[in-house]
Design an enzyme around this catalytic site. Structure first.
Site, PDB file in Angstrom:
ATOM      1  N   ASP A 356       0.842  -1.199   0.000  1.00 13.57           N
ATOM      2  CA  ASP A 356       0.000   0.000   0.000  1.00 13.57           C
ATOM      3  C   ASP A 356       0.881   1.255   0.000  1.00 13.57           C
ATOM      4  O   ASP A 356       0.567   2.255  -0.639  1.00 13.57           O
ATOM      5  CB  ASP A 356      -0.891   0.058   1.254  1.00 13.57           C
ATOM      6  CG  ASP A 356      -1.735  -1.194   1.456  1.00 13.57           C
ATOM      7  OD1 ASP A 356      -1.260  -2.286   1.093  1.00 13.57           O
ATOM      8  OD2 ASP A 356      -2.847  -1.082   1.989  1.00 13.57           O
ATOM      9  N   GLU A 498      -5.854 -10.916  -4.398  1.00 21.20           N
ATOM     10  CA  GLU A 498      -5.723 -11.967  -3.380  1.00 21.20           C
ATOM     11  C   GLU A 498      -6.818 -13.028  -3.461  1.00 21.20           C
ATOM     12  O   GLU A 498      -6.886 -13.907  -2.596  1.00 21.20           O
ATOM     13  CB  GLU A 498      -5.658 -11.323  -1.999  1.00 21.20           C
ATOM     14  CG  GLU A 498      -4.387 -10.491  -1.853  1.00 21.20           C
ATOM     15  CD  GLU A 498      -4.179  -9.909  -0.474  1.00 21.20           C
ATOM     16  OE1 GLU A 498      -5.129  -9.935   0.340  1.00 21.20           O
ATOM     17  OE2 GLU A 498      -3.078  -9.395  -0.209  1.00 21.20           O
ATOM     18  N   LYS A 611     -10.541  -9.785  -6.528  1.00 22.78           N
ATOM     19  CA  LYS A 611     -10.771  -8.924  -5.375  1.00 22.78           C
ATOM     20  C   LYS A 611     -10.461  -7.475  -5.749  1.00 22.78           C
ATOM     21  O   LYS A 611     -11.137  -6.548  -5.323  1.00 22.78           O
ATOM     22  CB  LYS A 611      -9.838  -9.377  -4.250  1.00 22.78           C
ATOM     23  CG  LYS A 611      -9.903  -8.584  -2.988  1.00 22.78           C
ATOM     24  CD  LYS A 611      -8.945  -9.183  -1.960  1.00 22.78           C
ATOM     25  CE  LYS A 611      -9.024  -8.447  -0.638  1.00 22.78           C
ATOM     26  NZ  LYS A 611      -8.033  -8.972   0.324  1.00 22.78           N
ATOM     27  N   GLN A 612      -9.411  -7.296  -6.558  1.00 21.29           N
ATOM     28  CA  GLN A 612      -8.908  -5.937  -6.808  1.00 21.29           C
ATOM     29  C   GLN A 612      -8.123  -5.913  -8.111  1.00 21.29           C
ATOM     30  O   GLN A 612      -7.817  -6.965  -8.675  1.00 21.29           O
ATOM     31  CB  GLN A 612      -7.993  -5.533  -5.658  1.00 21.29           C
ATOM     32  CG  GLN A 612      -6.757  -6.424  -5.543  1.00 21.29           C
ATOM     33  CD  GLN A 612      -6.164  -6.429  -4.140  1.00 21.29           C
ATOM     34  OE1 GLN A 612      -6.419  -7.343  -3.369  1.00 21.29           O
ATOM     35  NE2 GLN A 612      -5.385  -5.405  -3.827  1.00 21.29           N
TER      36      GLN A 612
HETATM   37  C1  BGC Z   1      -5.470  -6.176   0.013  1.00 29.38           C
HETATM   38  C2  BGC Z   1      -3.986  -5.945  -0.126  1.00 29.38           C
HETATM   39  C3  BGC Z   1      -3.565  -4.841   0.829  1.00 29.38           C
HETATM   40  C4  BGC Z   1      -4.011  -5.155   2.245  1.00 29.38           C
HETATM   41  C5  BGC Z   1      -3.720  -4.029   3.202  1.00 29.38           C
HETATM   42  C6  BGC Z   1      -5.792  -6.476   1.465  1.00 29.38           C
HETATM   43  O1  BGC Z   1      -7.157  -6.636   1.630  1.00 29.38           O
HETATM   44  O2  BGC Z   1      -5.883  -7.241  -0.800  1.00 29.38           O
HETATM   45  O3  BGC Z   1      -3.672  -5.575  -1.454  1.00 29.38           O
HETATM   46  O4  BGC Z   1      -2.200  -4.704   0.775  1.00 29.38           O
HETATM   47  O5  BGC Z   1      -5.386  -5.395   2.266  1.00 29.38           O
HETATM   48  O6  BGC Z   1      -4.415  -2.874   2.847  1.00 29.38           O
END
Ligand code: BGC
Length: 777
Positions: A356, A498, A611-612
């Site tokens: 992040d 993830e 997820k992202q």
């Molecule tokens: C995300 C990660 C992120 C982490 C901390 C997770 O839910 O998938 O990309 O680094 O949260 O924010």
């Protein structure tokens, strides 16, 4: 309910208001109204007690490990927000009696929170109550509360119970020994508690002042010392219509504080300095201290404010909200600490730093406060010790950064177990600490961006080159030879998305790793060319000849997933064999993680669902890897399959959409970023605000709509405002020179507010700006 009184008065786009109290919605307001200064963060739990409150006081760097079965986390220091008022024997609490004219307002201008209300006791007597708070931006150790109570229907006996309460935990884990408690000079409360494993002494000094209708009062007062508690009880007679004001001031110091680093007497010094500081704070009083803090905030806004002219005034508020949190999430001059995924606003993610920082937040600091950015990268430099340890433990060379990082020498601190698995009913194993490895290349990317923007050679010599070379050594050992492909591959990872575990050749990871290796080769070339002490040191450490050979051999034959006939870059090997499912219920659930109600991890791994952003982050970071039409196709392909269940997703989509000329989509995602912490779903921020989202909001405004991009070593500015905006003005720092960019409609102007000339590429044209000069196009 959150309310934005936008457009009603001049200051409205600085204010976030809670308009009624709901006991079930405390978490969100505690987090978004959190006050701090980077050194400490204090959640906005209310003064009186309610079920469901989380009183957190978190101080940067104080990590402790509760026991061998847990990973370290930021401990929750004793609470000083507690303030119980008994009015003629009846405890004030809004879940009793009746509350009217309630409002709690965060004023971002000065970082102050004010709550006011009329409370009618169950027997019908009314009181006016006002609570104010600051955490000083002028002196990072100080915080204060001022409470005022006015009986409206008759005289009243008011009893106060308040103090330093060590009975708090981190969701059950008690990180402190009982500690030393005492009252000094009949006035100053001191609690010194030491963390159980890391042995950090945390010192709290608290003092009260009392006023009746503005006149200092000396009430009847008793000290109270109890198990893990030290406080006072005071009794006042308050005539009808008069106001009793209670000021509670606290000074927080710890043996971890930067100024005591390496000192054997750190604990004693922290306690002595804390006492001296509370004495002087007590002399000044709440009003003066709050004013000093307000002035420090005014100076921050003077430099940092981004002004947005939008049809929707919420946009302006949102950007300021992000800047507010960006300013309090990290101690900017302490190279021993990183940014927690929730900053210092809650216990979520235990205060740990993730990718992040480098990918979502660091660009803000690099382009507006390069000194702070350097400190954040110095933290990664100090983290090389833990990164090397992790590489070794996993059988690799070089430096393999921890997925979750805490104190500089902790190494990997990702927990091993998470929440419940819907199918097995057991906790879900967390694999990210083992196989989400792109973080190492992300750190190298951060170094690359910092150097491109600042040209800070001193940083490269001291820290940067070493990070680049040792991380590349890790990748060279991490790739394995695939005979069938005739290429080096990376097997068994988790990419940014993830929802996919144990994948091979994640495009993001492979490309970023190759970029990391390229940077290392360039670094060694630079060093050879320049010669000197740094070159000697690093060559002795790494042996450039061997290092070059190993890295180049892998890099040249590294497998990089390419777009197929339809233009889509597979997120990883075998991606197109995954099943497509109907995602409508989860896309419209209004809640993250809704898919987990129906499927477990193993099942989700078999679907085309994300997820992202994953491949799209790559397309954003490496602008020129793929042609525009490929980016557009991938954008729509992957977005349709993405649930945005991570707060890191929407900003990437916003900026990329803006780049691709998809204005309306970009704006929709910008609005989506607003929903992450300021939206109507009151549960989303309970464990703390999303710091990456704050950096993401800045990226939407400055990268997305401001059209700012660092290409090689050039600064490009090609703004494209969304339809709803007619004006945007923001600061940048380029090569040490402060700039201000102002966009009005289609016109863009860049003012060089520095003392030296700078070169920018404004709307595609190279423009040299002398000191004080403005260019417009
Ligand atoms: C995300 C990660 C992120 C982490 C901390 C997770 O839910 O998938 O990309 O680094 O949260 O924010």
């Amino acid at each position: 309910m959150l309310k934005y009184d936008l457009g009603k008065n001049e200051s409205a786009d600085w204010l976030i208001a809670e308009t009624d109290f709901d006991i079930d919605h405390q978490g969100k307001c505690e987090a978004i109204f959190c006050q701090g200064n980077g050194y400490l963060g204090q959640r906005a739990a209310l003064e009186e007690k309610y079920v469901g409150q989380t009183r957190d006081l978190l101080v940067t760097g104080t990590f402790n490990r509760f026991d061998a079965q847990e990973v370290c986390e930021l401990p929750n220091l004793p609470d000083v927000t507690n303030l119980d008022l008994r009015l003629d024997g009846a405890y004030f609490a809004m879940d009793r009696g009746r509350t009217e004219q309630y409002s709690r307002v965060m004023d971002l201008r000065g970082g102050e929170v004010t709550r006011s209300l009329i409370w009618t006791r169950p027997d019908g007597k009314r009181f006016r109550l006002v609570f104010e708070r600051f955490v000083s931006l002028a002196d990072e150790h100080l915080l204060g509360i001022r409470a005022a109570v006015t009986p409206l229907d008759g005289d009243c006996e008011a009893t106060l119970d308040s103090g330093i309460d060590g009975r708090v935990t981190c969701t059950g884990s008690q990180h402190f020994h009982e500690g030393d408690k005492r009252m000094i000079d009949g006035r100053f409360l001191r609690m010194v508690s030491v963390t159980t494993q890391s042995a950090v002494a945390c010192c709290l000094h608290t003092a009260f002042r009392y006023f009746l209708d503005g006149q200092e009062a000396e009430p009847r007062l008793w000290p109270v010392i109890d198990r893990r508690y030290l406080g006072v009880k005071a009794v006042f007679r308050v005539p009808r219509g008069q106001t009793l004001t209670i000021e509670k001031l606290t000074c927080v110091t710890t043996a971890r504080d930067l100024q005591y680093d390496g000192r054997p007497d750190a604990a004693e010094a922290a306690a002595a300095d804390g006492l001296a500081a509370i004495r002087s704070a007590w002399e000044k009083g709440y009003g003066v201290l709050a004013k000093e803090s307000r002035a420090a905030w005014a100076a921050f806004w003077e430099k940092a404010d981004i002004r947005v002219g939008s049809r929707n005034p919420f946009d302006q508020l949102l950007v300021r909200f992000a800047l507010y949190h960006l300013n309090i999430m990290v101690k900017k001059d302490d190279p021993r600490v990183g940014i927690g995924a929730k900053g210092l606003t809650g216990e979520g993610y235990k205060g740990h730093s993730f990718w992040d920082t480098e990918i979502f937040i660091l660009p803000y600091f690099i382009l507006t406060d390069p000194k702070a950015a350097r400190s954040l990268l110095a933290y990664r430099y100090k983290g090389l010790y833990g990164a090397r340890k992790k590489a070794k433990e996993n059988g690799f060379e070089g430096a393999m950064y921890p997925w979750e990082a805490a104190w500089i020498d902790d190494g990997e601190v990702t927990p091993l177990w998470g929440s419940a698995d819907i199918v097995t009913g057991k906790p879900i194993p967390i694999l990210t600490g083992m196989i989400e490895q792109h973080i190492t290349a992300d750190v190298a990317f951060g170094v690359q961006l910092y150097y491109a923007v600042t040209g800070d050679q001193d940083f490269m010599d001291r820290n940067g080159y070493e990070i680049l070379i040792d991380t590349a050594r890790f990748w060279a050992s991490r790739f394995t030879w695939d005979e069938a492909r005739g290429a080096y591959v990376i097997l068994d990872v988790i990419g940014p998305d993830e929802y996919k575990e144990h994948v091979d050749n994640n495009a993001y990871t492979n490309y970023m790793a190759v970029n990391n290796m390229k940077l290392a080769l360039q670094a060694m070339d630079d060093l050879d060319r320049r010669g000197g002490e740094t070159r000697e040191r690093l060559n002795a450490q790494f042996d450039f000849a061997a290092c070059r050979r190993d890295i180049a051999a892998v890099m040249e034959k590294a497998y990089l997933p390419k777009p197929g006939a339809d233009g889509i870059v597979p997120q990883f090997d075998g991606y197109f064999d995954l099943k497509a499912i109907d995602l409508t219920p989860y896309k419209t659930a209004g809640q993250v993680g809704a898919i987990y109600r129906d499927y477990n991890n193993e099942q989700i791994c078999t679907f085309q669902v994300h997820k992202q952003a994953d491949t799209l982050v790559l397309m954003l970071l490496m602008d020129d890897l793929f042609p525009k039409d490929v980016k557009v196709r991938n954008y729509y392909f992957y977005e349709a399959r993405t649930l945005h269940d991570s707060s890191l997703s929407k900003s990437t989509h916003c900026v990329l959409a803006a780049d691709l000329g998809e204005d309306a989509t970009a704006y929709r995602f910008f609005e989506g970023c607003g929903g992450i912490d300021l939206g109507p779903n009151m549960g989303t921020s309970d464990m703390g605000v999303h710091t990456a989202s704050m950096g993401g909001i800045w990226q939407c405004a400055v990268y997305g709509f401001g059209g700012v991009r660092v290409v090689g070593h050039e600064l490009h500015i090609s703004p494209r405002l969304p339809q709803a905006w007619d004006r945007l003005s923001f600061p940048l720092v380029w090569r040490g020179q402060p700039l201000r960019v102002t966009v009005e409609g289609r016109r863009a102007a860049v003012e060089n507010r520095g003392a030296s000339p700078v070169e920018v590429i404004l709307k595609g044209e190279k423009t040299v700006l002398a000191a004080g000069e403005t260019a417009e196009r």
